[in-house]
Design a protein around this motif. Structure first.
Motif, PDB file in Angstrom:
ATOM      1  N   ARG A  48      -2.537  78.107  11.688  1.00  0.00           N
ATOM      2  CA  ARG A  48      -2.126  79.396  12.259  1.00  0.00           C
ATOM      3  C   ARG A  48      -3.321  80.209  12.726  1.00  0.00           C
ATOM      4  NH1 ARG A  48       2.055  82.831   8.970  1.00  0.00           N
ATOM      5  NH2 ARG A  48       1.861  84.010  10.905  1.00  0.00           N
ATOM      6  N   ASP A  49      -4.419  80.139  12.000  1.00  0.00           N
ATOM      7  CA  ASP A  49      -5.577  80.963  12.344  1.00  0.00           C
ATOM      8  C   ASP A  49      -6.725  80.110  12.870  1.00  0.00           C
ATOM      9  OD1 ASP A  49      -4.280  83.296  11.433  1.00  0.00           O
ATOM     10  OD2 ASP A  49      -4.753  82.745   9.374  1.00  0.00           O
ATOM     11  N   GLY A  50      -6.400  79.017  13.533  1.00  0.00           N
ATOM     12  CA  GLY A  50      -7.451  78.138  14.023  1.00  0.00           C
ATOM     13  C   GLY A  50      -8.057  77.357  12.874  1.00  0.00           C
ATOM     14  N   THR A  51      -9.333  77.054  12.958  1.00  0.00           N
ATOM     15  CA  THR A  51     -10.017  76.314  11.906  1.00  0.00           C
ATOM     16  C   THR A  51     -10.335  77.271  10.771  1.00  0.00           C
ATOM     17  OG1 THR A  51     -10.958  74.859  13.557  1.00  0.00           O
ATOM     18  CG2 THR A  51     -11.958  74.808  11.378  1.00  0.00           C
ATOM     19  N   VAL A  52      -9.660  77.104   9.647  1.00  0.00           N
ATOM     20  CA  VAL A  52      -9.825  78.032   8.529  1.00  0.00           C
ATOM     21  C   VAL A  52     -10.274  77.258   7.293  1.00  0.00           C
ATOM     22  CG1 VAL A  52      -8.201  79.774   9.332  1.00  0.00           C
ATOM     23  CG2 VAL A  52      -7.354  77.810   8.074  1.00  0.00           C
ATOM     24  N   VAL A 105      -1.258  62.252  10.373  1.00  0.00           N
ATOM     25  CA  VAL A 105      -2.671  62.061  10.721  1.00  0.00           C
ATOM     26  C   VAL A 105      -3.273  63.417  11.080  1.00  0.00           C
ATOM     27  CG1 VAL A 105      -2.332  59.711  11.555  1.00  0.00           C
ATOM     28  CG2 VAL A 105      -2.211  61.598  13.159  1.00  0.00           C
ATOM     29  N   PRO A 106      -4.562  63.600  10.810  1.00  0.00           N
ATOM     30  CA  PRO A 106      -5.219  64.835  11.249  1.00  0.00           C
ATOM     31  C   PRO A 106      -5.287  64.874  12.775  1.00  0.00           C
ATOM     32  CG  PRO A 106      -6.570  63.624   9.644  1.00  0.00           C
ATOM     33  CD  PRO A 106      -5.490  62.706  10.094  1.00  0.00           C
ATOM     34  N   VAL A 107      -5.225  66.060  13.322  1.00  0.00           N
ATOM     35  CA  VAL A 107      -5.479  66.250  14.754  1.00  0.00           C
ATOM     36  C   VAL A 107      -6.791  67.022  14.828  1.00  0.00           C
ATOM     37  CG1 VAL A 107      -4.623  67.169  16.930  1.00  0.00           C
ATOM     38  CG2 VAL A 107      -3.015  66.294  15.231  1.00  0.00           C
ATOM     39  N   ARG A 108      -7.856  66.251  14.977  1.00  0.00           N
ATOM     40  CA  ARG A 108      -9.185  66.848  14.858  1.00  0.00           C
ATOM     41  C   ARG A 108     -10.121  66.167  15.846  1.00  0.00           C
ATOM     42  NH1 ARG A 108      -9.776  67.235   9.278  1.00  0.00           N
ATOM     43  NH2 ARG A 108     -10.314  65.036   9.170  1.00  0.00           N
ATOM     44  N   SER A 109     -10.930  66.977  16.504  1.00  0.00           N
ATOM     45  CA  SER A 109     -11.933  66.455  17.427  1.00  0.00           C
ATOM     46  C   SER A 109     -13.315  66.769  16.874  1.00  0.00           C
ATOM     47  CB  SER A 109     -11.756  67.092  18.813  1.00  0.00           C
ATOM     48  OG  SER A 109     -12.064  68.483  18.751  1.00  0.00           O
ATOM     49  N   ALA A 110     -14.325  66.445  17.642  1.00  0.00           N
ATOM     50  CA  ALA A 110     -15.683  66.721  17.195  1.00  0.00           C
ATOM     51  C   ALA A 110     -15.962  68.219  17.131  1.00  0.00           C
ATOM     52  CB  ALA A 110     -16.689  66.039  18.119  1.00  0.00           C
ATOM     53  N   THR A 111     -15.168  69.008  17.840  1.00  0.00           N
ATOM     54  CA  THR A 111     -15.444  70.448  17.922  1.00  0.00           C
ATOM     55  C   THR A 111     -14.417  71.320  17.209  1.00  0.00           C
ATOM     56  OG1 THR A 111     -14.259  70.574  20.035  1.00  0.00           O
ATOM     57  CG2 THR A 111     -16.631  70.178  20.125  1.00  0.00           C
ATOM     58  N   ARG A 112     -13.240  70.765  16.913  1.00  0.00           N
ATOM     59  CA  ARG A 112     -12.208  71.646  16.354  1.00  0.00           C
ATOM     60  C   ARG A 112     -11.201  70.869  15.509  1.00  0.00           C
ATOM     61  NH1 ARG A 112      -8.837  76.275  19.697  1.00  0.00           N
ATOM     62  NH2 ARG A 112      -7.440  76.897  18.023  1.00  0.00           N
ATOM     63  N   ASP A 113     -10.793  71.491  14.420  1.00  0.00           N
ATOM     64  CA  ASP A 113      -9.710  70.980  13.580  1.00  0.00           C
ATOM     65  C   ASP A 113      -8.439  71.703  14.005  1.00  0.00           C
ATOM     66  OD1 ASP A 113      -7.950  70.133  11.649  1.00  0.00           O
ATOM     67  OD2 ASP A 113      -9.189  70.727   9.934  1.00  0.00           O
ATOM     68  N   TRP A 114      -7.538  70.983  14.691  1.00  0.00           N
ATOM     69  CA  TRP A 114      -6.346  71.614  15.252  1.00  0.00           C
ATOM     70  C   TRP A 114      -5.202  71.719  14.241  1.00  0.00           C
ATOM     71  CZ3 TRP A 114      -6.155  74.022  19.839  1.00  0.00           C
ATOM     72  CH2 TRP A 114      -7.152  73.744  20.770  1.00  0.00           C
ATOM     73  N   GLY A 115      -4.983  70.670  13.461  1.00  0.00           N
ATOM     74  CA  GLY A 115      -3.845  70.683  12.537  1.00  0.00           C
ATOM     75  C   GLY A 115      -3.452  69.290  12.149  1.00  0.00           C
ATOM     76  N   LEU A 116      -2.143  69.046  12.055  1.00  0.00           N
ATOM     77  CA  LEU A 116      -1.612  67.767  11.576  1.00  0.00           C
ATOM     78  C   LEU A 116      -0.471  67.303  12.471  1.00  0.00           C
ATOM     79  CD1 LEU A 116      -1.427  68.621   7.753  1.00  0.00           C
ATOM     80  CD2 LEU A 116      -3.183  67.231   8.869  1.00  0.00           C
ATOM     81  N   THR A 119       6.811  78.088   9.888  1.00  0.00           N
ATOM     82  CA  THR A 119       5.488  78.022   9.278  1.00  0.00           C
ATOM     83  C   THR A 119       5.606  77.507   7.854  1.00  0.00           C
ATOM     84  OG1 THR A 119       5.602  80.322   8.522  1.00  0.00           O
ATOM     85  CG2 THR A 119       4.615  79.921  10.689  1.00  0.00           C
ATOM     86  N   MET A 120       4.534  76.852   7.406  1.00  0.00           N
ATOM     87  CA  MET A 120       4.521  76.296   6.052  1.00  0.00           C
ATOM     88  C   MET A 120       3.084  75.984   5.665  1.00  0.00           C
ATOM     89  SD  MET A 120       6.082  72.605   7.132  1.00  0.00           S
ATOM     90  CE  MET A 120       7.181  73.486   8.255  1.00  0.00           C
ATOM     91  N   PRO A 121       2.777  76.020   4.373  1.00  0.00           N
ATOM     92  CA  PRO A 121       1.434  75.609   3.950  1.00  0.00           C
ATOM     93  C   PRO A 121       1.268  74.103   4.108  1.00  0.00           C
ATOM     94  CG  PRO A 121       2.813  76.035   2.045  1.00  0.00           C
ATOM     95  CD  PRO A 121       3.614  76.444   3.242  1.00  0.00           C
ATOM     96  N   ALA A 122       0.038  73.644   4.107  1.00  0.00           N
ATOM     97  CA  ALA A 122      -0.234  72.210   4.236  1.00  0.00           C
ATOM     98  C   ALA A 122       0.447  71.410   3.135  1.00  0.00           C
ATOM     99  CB  ALA A 122      -1.742  71.970   4.214  1.00  0.00           C
ATOM    100  N   LEU A 177      -7.942  75.753   1.788  1.00  0.00           N
ATOM    101  CA  LEU A 177      -7.469  74.372   1.649  1.00  0.00           C
ATOM    102  C   LEU A 177      -5.983  74.255   1.944  1.00  0.00           C
ATOM    103  CD1 LEU A 177      -9.412  73.077  -1.491  1.00  0.00           C
ATOM    104  CD2 LEU A 177      -9.921  72.736   0.922  1.00  0.00           C
ATOM    105  N   ASP A 178      -5.188  75.180   1.412  1.00  0.00           N
ATOM    106  CA  ASP A 178      -3.746  75.106   1.641  1.00  0.00           C
ATOM    107  C   ASP A 178      -3.354  76.087   2.749  1.00  0.00           C
ATOM    108  OD1 ASP A 178      -1.233  74.105   1.307  1.00  0.00           O
ATOM    109  OD2 ASP A 178      -0.733  75.323  -0.437  1.00  0.00           O
ATOM    110  N   ALA A 179      -4.079  76.001   3.855  1.00  0.00           N
ATOM    111  CA  ALA A 179      -3.832  76.907   4.979  1.00  0.00           C
ATOM    112  C   ALA A 179      -2.441  76.674   5.561  1.00  0.00           C
ATOM    113  CB  ALA A 179      -4.892  76.703   6.061  1.00  0.00           C
ATOM    114  N   GLU A 180      -1.926  77.701   6.239  1.00  0.00           N
ATOM    115  CA  GLU A 180      -0.595  77.602   6.818  1.00  0.00           C
ATOM    116  C   GLU A 180      -0.624  76.926   8.176  1.00  0.00           C
ATOM    117  OE1 GLU A 180       1.685  81.214   6.952  1.00  0.00           O
ATOM    118  OE2 GLU A 180       2.701  80.578   5.128  1.00  0.00           O
ATOM    119  N   LEU A 181       0.408  76.135   8.412  1.00  0.00           N
ATOM    120  CA  LEU A 181       0.617  75.479   9.694  1.00  0.00           C
ATOM    121  C   LEU A 181       1.814  76.104  10.388  1.00  0.00           C
ATOM    122  CD1 LEU A 181       0.280  71.967   8.185  1.00  0.00           C
ATOM    123  CD2 LEU A 181      -1.145  72.646  10.104  1.00  0.00           C
ATOM    124  N   ARG A 182       1.733  76.184  11.697  1.00  0.00           N
ATOM    125  CA  ARG A 182       2.872  76.608  12.499  1.00  0.00           C
ATOM    126  C   ARG A 182       3.326  75.403  13.313  1.00  0.00           C
ATOM    127  NH1 ARG A 182       5.401  80.930  15.237  1.00  0.00           N
ATOM    128  NH2 ARG A 182       5.984  80.398  17.381  1.00  0.00           N
TER     129      ARG A 182
END
Length: 627
Positions: A346-350, A399-410, A373-376, A353-358
């Motif tokens: 929800r707040d970008g790369t935070v 699977v994680p959705v993550r690049s070399a520059t940003r952690d997007w989510g799941l 919305t829900m926590p990881a 650990l149990d950050a919220e996902l939208r």
């Protein structure tokens, strides 16, 4: 068993498919479904990784799906011990496969026994200079080395230190790396036992390139019994470890541990067996050819072709030149998955650990997941589990959705477990990588567009007041002139304003106060005019008002007087009151008027008004004062 009573077991794996990890996951899934439970496979490596050994153990710490899980299976190289400790601390039992973690129960193949049988067989062939090749960073490879050493010692041979070779990974590249050392060993090496089949395949390939004959000069034995081992030339002798049974044993052990208040650490061993083929020096037995086997192999070829097609179409859909938003998940229909959803932090790369996902998108639509919305720890949504036909080999993957520059989510998806592809080539790994790339690209394009808009805005607006500058004013005046030429009776006026006493404010209160005064003047002017009119700043204390479309004769004079009255009212600046005067020149459009001539005309009129003001005229000016 009803959905409410089902237990969900998680498998943490570097990859969630392939001919090693996928087979273990498939065996675990079958065992879970047979007991009325279900499985969730979680990839821990970044999407797009292609080699688990070279990538290292990922920094995977988030408690993904913990609210769903009754237990966790951790495959080698998936997570650090701290993750298992955290899971156990909240009551989630952990079983490791192929490696050890403090306080965790474990399932192993009989690594040592299988290799002992292989070495005994080579000794029967008369070999005495037998080498061992493997990636010794892994616990199970070290157990296989121990089996090699114990077999030699039992035969009365001391394991030669110079023939214990670390391959650096579990793949063909590791075998190729040490092949030249094997070929150049003196006295010559006559046989080699490899920690994995892929190491053995690399050894055979490189030895053959160097002109050595296998098995005539060097016998080679692997470990795993991958599907392609029997089809090599020579066919690969190997130790068979039943990966599906290993996965099943892990689920059975978790089921025993679930609900125990203080479960004792338990270790289970799954038997292995030596498989004789050509590469150990046994007489060639030929390929087993049956109708069932032929149909199976053809099915594998078709499956791999479909995987290649999926990856090709997926790349075009996610990275092609189009305006589709990858968050909408329509691209998922290109893959072997038939349902899924995307959760973005929800707040970008935070760091939480149990950050919220939208949930930003779902496929197919209709489950009303998008926008929730829900926590990881609660991801993926439980609705996805109901779509998986576990008995048919389906599972839920994350699977994680993550690049070399940003952690997007799941990314969560429901699909068939892929067991035939090499590790890392399965659909979920590729989907996560391409999706992260598509999101990166969209973010970059949006940033470039925003930057372009900011540059365009800066080129057309005054940096201090935000009003249109001379460039944008000229365009607005040109447009007004075109309208006047097209429409009979359409007239416009230009008012040029200059503040009287602005320099005195700057000199007495400073330039910062002068800037505040200019901003206040811009605000008052904007508030007086219509949306169709334009207020511009030419620079310094000079402003221009374009009245486009005069409603009646003399309207420009009324606006001039209104502006003069409003701008000469006091301003509150730096805790004091400031007043200034204003001189205004007016120019009215005529047929064939051009912007520059109108501005010159208004400037001349403003100059005359300023002279009149200095002479004591009451033409809408006042004396400046600050107090």
């Amino acid at each position: 068993m009803s959905a409410v009573g089902r237990r969900t077991y998680g498998v943490l794996s570097p990859f969630v498919g392939g001919d090693y990890y996928g087979t273990i996951i498939a065996g675990a899934n079958q065992a879970a479904v047979s007991a009325g439970d279900r499985l969730l496979a979680l990839q821990t490596l970044d999407p797009g990784s292609y080699n688990a050994d070279r990538s290292g153990v990922p920094d995977y710490r988030r408690p993904v799906a913990w609210e769903h899980l009754a237990g966790v299976i951790v495959l080698a190289g998936a997570v650090h011990e701290a993750y298992a400790e955290s899971a156990q601390a909240v009551g989630i039992p952990v079983v490791t496969v192929g490696h050890e973690m403090d306080g965790c129960s474990a399932v192993f193949a009989d690594n040592s026994g299988g290799v002992r049988a292989a070495v005994d067989h080579l000794l029967e062939h008369g070999h005495r200079r037998i080498a061992f090749v493997g990636h010794l960073a892994h616990f199970d490879i070290r157990e296989r080395r121990e089996g090699y050493e114990s077999a030699l010692l039992e035969f009365g041979l001391i394991p030669p230190p110079d023939l214990l070779l670390d391959a650096g990974d579990n793949h063909e590249s590791g075998g190729e790396l040490v092949a030249e050392r094997l070929a150049g060993a003196r006295p010559p090496v006559t046989a080699v036992v490899c920690g994995t089949d892929r190491n053995a395949m690399g050894v055979i390939r490189r030895l053959t390139e160097l002109g050595h004959r296998v098995p005539e000069e060097i016998a080679v034995v692997g470990f795993d019994d991958l599907a392609g081992a029997m089809y090599m030339k020579p066919s690969l002798s190997t130790v068979r470890q039943p990966s599906d049974l290993i996965g099943a044993a892990a689920v059975a052990l978790l089921a025993e541990l679930t609900g125990q208040p203080d479960p004792q650490r338990t270790v289970r061993r799954v038997p292995t067996s030596f498989v004789r083929r050509d590469s150990c020096g046994c007489p060639p037995s030929g390929l087993p050819v049956t109708e069932d086997l032929t149909r199976y192999l053809f099915g594998q070829v078709v499956s791999l072709q479909e995987t290649l097609n999926v990856q090709h179409e997926l790349g075009i859909d996610l990275l092609g030149a189009h305006d589709n938003d990858p968050r909408e998940m329509a691209w998922l229909k290109r893959t072997t998955a038939f349902a899924g959803c995307l959760g973005l932090w929800r707040d970008g790369t935070v760091p939480v650990l149990d950050a919220e996902l939208r949930v930003e998108g779902e496929y197919p639509a209709g489950h009303e997941l998008t926008g929730s919305t829900m926590p990881a720890s609660r991801f993926p949504p439980p609705e996805l589990f109901d779509l998986a036909d576990g008995a048919a080999g389906d599972a839920v993957f994350v699977v994680p959705v993550r690049s070399a520059t940003r952690d997007w989510g799941l990314l969560a998806a429901v699909g068939h477990i892929q067991e035939a592809t090499p590790p890392g080539s399965e659909m979920m790994n590729q989907s996560g990588a391409l999706l992260a790339a598509a999101l990166d690209r969209n973010a970059m394009v949006a940033a470039l567009r925003e930057q372009e808009e900011q540059l365009r805005d800066a080129a057309l607006h005054d940096a201090l007041t935000g009003l249109p500058n001379r460039v944008l004013l000229a365009d607005r005046m040109r447009q007004a002139g075109l309208r006047a030429a097209r429409r009979a009776g359409h007239r416009f006026a230009v008012l040029l304003l200059d503040l009287n006493g602005f320099k005195a404010v700057n000199d007495s209160l400073g330039h910062a106060a002068g800037d505040v005064l200019l901003i206040e003047v811009a605000g008052r002017l904007t508030g007086l005019l219509r949306e169709s009119d334009t207020v511009a700043r030419l620079g310094g204390d000079e402003f221009v008002v374009l009245l486009d479309g005069l409603p009646a004769d003399g309207a420009e004079e009324l606006v001039r007087d209104t502006i003069a009255t409003r701008l000469t009212e006091p301003y509150a600046i730096d805790g004091g009151r400031v007043t200034v005067g204003v001189s205004i020149g007016v120019a009215l459009s005529r047929d064939g008027s051009d912007p520059d001539s109108l501005l010159r005309e208004a400037d001349a009129a403003m100059y005359r008004a300023k002279l009149a003001s200095k002479a004591g005229s009451s033409s809408g000016s006042s004396r400046p004062s600050t107090r």
